[in-house]
Write a protein that holds these residues in place. Structure first.
Motif, PDB file in Angstrom:
ATOM      1  N   GLU A   1     -40.099  66.923  83.806  1.00 50.09           N
ATOM      2  CA  GLU A   1     -39.056  67.808  84.333  1.00 50.09           C
ATOM      3  C   GLU A   1     -38.260  68.429  83.192  1.00 50.09           C
ATOM      4  OE1 GLU A   1     -36.278  65.818  86.942  1.00 50.09           O
ATOM      5  OE2 GLU A   1     -35.471  64.553  85.359  1.00 50.09           O
ATOM      6  N   ARG A   2     -37.659  69.581  83.524  1.00 52.93           N
ATOM      7  CA  ARG A   2     -36.793  70.296  82.589  1.00 52.93           C
ATOM      8  C   ARG A   2     -35.394  70.265  83.182  1.00 52.93           C
ATOM      9  NH1 ARG A   2     -37.758  74.710  78.818  1.00 52.93           N
ATOM     10  NH2 ARG A   2     -35.898  76.041  78.671  1.00 52.93           N
ATOM     11  N   VAL A   3     -34.433  69.754  82.407  1.00 53.63           N
ATOM     12  CA  VAL A   3     -33.066  69.626  82.904  1.00 53.63           C
ATOM     13  C   VAL A   3     -32.164  70.431  81.964  1.00 53.63           C
ATOM     14  CG1 VAL A   3     -31.233  68.025  83.567  1.00 53.63           C
ATOM     15  CG2 VAL A   3     -33.617  67.320  83.777  1.00 53.63           C
ATOM     16  N   GLU A   4     -31.875  71.663  82.409  1.00 53.86           N
ATOM     17  CA  GLU A   4     -31.139  72.598  81.532  1.00 53.86           C
ATOM     18  C   GLU A   4     -29.798  72.004  81.094  1.00 53.86           C
ATOM     19  OE1 GLU A   4     -32.198  75.287  80.151  1.00 53.86           O
ATOM     20  OE2 GLU A   4     -34.023  75.645  81.320  1.00 53.86           O
ATOM     21  N   GLU A   5     -29.081  71.353  82.021  1.00 54.39           N
ATOM     22  CA  GLU A   5     -27.722  70.889  81.662  1.00 54.39           C
ATOM     23  C   GLU A   5     -27.763  69.732  80.682  1.00 54.39           C
ATOM     24  OE1 GLU A   5     -29.070  70.876  84.659  1.00 54.39           O
ATOM     25  OE2 GLU A   5     -28.438  69.161  85.872  1.00 54.39           O
ATOM     26  N   GLN A   6     -28.916  69.073  80.539  1.00 51.36           N
ATOM     27  CA  GLN A   6     -29.045  68.055  79.487  1.00 51.36           C
ATOM     28  C   GLN A   6     -29.773  68.612  78.262  1.00 51.36           C
ATOM     29  OE1 GLN A   6     -30.246  64.078  80.712  1.00 51.36           O
ATOM     30  NE2 GLN A   6     -29.514  64.416  82.794  1.00 51.36           N
ATOM     31  N   GLY A   7     -30.216  69.848  78.352  1.00 61.86           N
ATOM     32  CA  GLY A   7     -30.852  70.505  77.219  1.00 61.86           C
ATOM     33  C   GLY A   7     -32.182  69.881  76.830  1.00 61.86           C
ATOM     34  N   VAL A   8     -32.913  69.412  77.841  1.00 55.55           N
ATOM     35  CA  VAL A   8     -34.127  68.670  77.518  1.00 55.55           C
ATOM     36  C   VAL A   8     -35.248  68.992  78.502  1.00 55.55           C
ATOM     37  CG1 VAL A   8     -33.589  66.609  78.901  1.00 55.55           C
ATOM     38  CG2 VAL A   8     -34.911  66.357  76.808  1.00 55.55           C
ATOM     39  N   GLU A   9     -36.442  69.055  77.969  1.00 56.11           N
ATOM     40  CA  GLU A   9     -37.636  69.059  78.809  1.00 56.11           C
ATOM     41  C   GLU A   9     -38.375  67.771  78.474  1.00 56.11           C
ATOM     42  OE1 GLU A   9     -40.089  72.526  78.654  1.00 56.11           O
ATOM     43  OE2 GLU A   9     -41.317  71.830  80.327  1.00 56.11           O
ATOM     44  N   ALA A  10     -38.692  66.991  79.476  1.00 60.55           N
ATOM     45  CA  ALA A  10     -39.167  65.632  79.239  1.00 60.55           C
ATOM     46  C   ALA A  10     -40.401  65.314  80.052  1.00 60.55           C
ATOM     47  CB  ALA A  10     -38.067  64.636  79.588  1.00 60.55           C
TER      48      ALA A  10
ATOM     49  N   PRO B   1     -28.494  67.907  72.426  1.00 61.28           N
ATOM     50  CA  PRO B   1     -28.560  66.593  71.746  1.00 61.28           C
ATOM     51  C   PRO B   1     -29.911  66.356  71.059  1.00 61.28           C
ATOM     52  CG  PRO B   1     -27.461  66.381  73.871  1.00 61.28           C
ATOM     53  CD  PRO B   1     -27.968  67.793  73.812  1.00 61.28           C
ATOM     54  N   VAL B   2     -31.002  66.644  71.740  1.00 66.33           N
ATOM     55  CA  VAL B   2     -32.316  66.410  71.117  1.00 66.33           C
ATOM     56  C   VAL B   2     -32.581  67.445  70.020  1.00 66.33           C
ATOM     57  CG1 VAL B   2     -34.803  66.226  71.515  1.00 66.33           C
ATOM     58  CG2 VAL B   2     -33.210  65.233  73.164  1.00 66.33           C
ATOM     59  N   GLY B   3     -32.107  68.661  70.209  1.00 69.94           N
ATOM     60  CA  GLY B   3     -32.258  69.684  69.169  1.00 69.94           C
ATOM     61  C   GLY B   3     -31.548  69.292  67.876  1.00 69.94           C
ATOM     62  N   ARG B   4     -30.329  68.761  68.035  1.00 67.44           N
ATOM     63  CA  ARG B   4     -29.584  68.328  66.838  1.00 67.44           C
ATOM     64  C   ARG B   4     -30.241  67.109  66.198  1.00 67.44           C
ATOM     65  NH1 ARG B   4     -25.370  70.188  70.223  1.00 67.44           N
ATOM     66  NH2 ARG B   4     -25.055  68.132  71.146  1.00 67.44           N
ATOM     67  N   PHE B   5     -30.769  66.202  67.022  1.00 72.64           N
ATOM     68  CA  PHE B   5     -31.487  65.035  66.493  1.00 72.64           C
ATOM     69  C   PHE B   5     -32.680  65.503  65.650  1.00 72.64           C
ATOM     70  CE2 PHE B   5     -34.754  61.780  66.603  1.00 72.64           C
ATOM     71  CZ  PHE B   5     -34.068  60.599  66.400  1.00 72.64           C
ATOM     72  N   LEU B   6     -33.450  66.443  66.193  1.00 75.54           N
ATOM     73  CA  LEU B   6     -34.621  66.946  65.455  1.00 75.54           C
ATOM     74  C   LEU B   6     -34.202  67.614  64.147  1.00 75.54           C
ATOM     75  CD1 LEU B   6     -36.840  68.518  68.277  1.00 75.54           C
ATOM     76  CD2 LEU B   6     -37.277  66.393  67.022  1.00 75.54           C
ATOM     77  N   ALA B   7     -33.117  68.378  64.190  1.00 72.38           N
ATOM     78  CA  ALA B   7     -32.653  69.065  62.972  1.00 72.38           C
ATOM     79  C   ALA B   7     -32.210  68.057  61.914  1.00 72.38           C
ATOM     80  CB  ALA B   7     -31.511  70.022  63.319  1.00 72.38           C
ATOM     81  N   ASN B   8     -31.569  66.973  62.359  1.00 74.91           N
ATOM     82  CA  ASN B   8     -31.034  65.982  61.417  1.00 74.91           C
ATOM     83  C   ASN B   8     -32.089  64.998  60.920  1.00 74.91           C
ATOM     84  OD1 ASN B   8     -28.409  66.918  61.524  1.00 74.91           O
ATOM     85  ND2 ASN B   8     -27.858  65.608  63.249  1.00 74.91           N
ATOM     86  N   ARG B   9     -32.962  64.550  61.798  1.00 73.01           N
ATOM     87  CA  ARG B   9     -33.841  63.427  61.483  1.00 73.01           C
ATOM     88  C   ARG B   9     -35.310  63.750  61.617  1.00 73.01           C
ATOM     89  NH1 ARG B   9     -30.924  57.793  62.283  1.00 73.01           N
ATOM     90  NH2 ARG B   9     -32.756  57.369  61.059  1.00 73.01           N
TER      91      ARG B   9
END
Lengths: 134, 134
Positions: free
Chosen positions: B35-44, B65-73
């Motif tokens: 599912e894709r949940v726009e308000e959580q900013g994630v497709e999972a 949140p996941v976008g920033r995680f990917l950018a950082n780590r």
């Protein structure tokens, strides 16, 4: 190859006693095994949360794989291990699929397991191990 | 609180289709939900490896949140989720033990789960979730 499921998660920690206590207190974890393996530079505890297994991994010094991981990334999730029927066959299957391997031959891991590591670049950044209890 | 075991592992990935294919091809994973949940900013995608569940999490944009995680780590292991009988009771138990929480109330997570996150500083650097299927 036939993957039975997740065998364990590996978490890098700075202090093994503290980590064992945390997992016991917060999540009811019980210690299954504990050992110090100087040649791998690790002191490890295998703990069970319900039916699931976590390897808590503390370095025996800074210049060890887990010590370098802690210095670079801090404590946290280190690897995931899948249980397979046959580590050598799993490596052959992965190599045939063009997967980058760290270990091209099975080797002795913690707690009597036969193990081999797959390169994280082949698995979307996740350090991945295949293991078989021997 | 009563912890039943690991409910799922969460892995951050850059490309969900590629990651689903990788886990299917290398480890025989099958897709349970997606599912894709726009308000959580994630497709999972929730995939099963044997009896064990992995949530593959791709960001819907950089400022998530996941976008920033990917950018950082970079891509890799993101969190571990334990299944509990009652998320609210688990949070109360953890708070009583002085554990730093991210979520002080249960909230709706992916795939219909009731979830709450515990701060990684309380669990030796591991972002930890407690979940209950509802």
């Amino acid at each position: 190859m036939s993957v039975r499921g997740v065998h364990h998660l590996g978490f890098a920690v700075a202090d093994l006693d503290e980590a064992v206590s945390t997992y016991a207190e917060l999540f009811g974890a019980t210690v299954e095994h504990r050992e110090r393996v100087e040649e791998q530079g690790v002191e490890a505890a295998s703990v069970l949360v319900g039916p699931d297994r976590i390897e808590l991994l503390a370095p025996t010094g800074d210049d060890t794989p887990v010590g370098r991981f802690l210095a670079n990334r801090g404590p946290g999730m280190h690897h995931v291990a899948y249980e397979v029927d046959d580590v050598r066959a799993a490596l052959a299957d992965l190599a045939r699929k063009g997967v980058e391997l760290i270990d091209h031959e099975p080797r002795h891991g913690l707690f009597g397991l036969e193990v081999a590591f797959v390169h994280p670049d082949a698995v979307h950044g996740v350090l991945t191990e295949v293991v078989c209890p021997v």
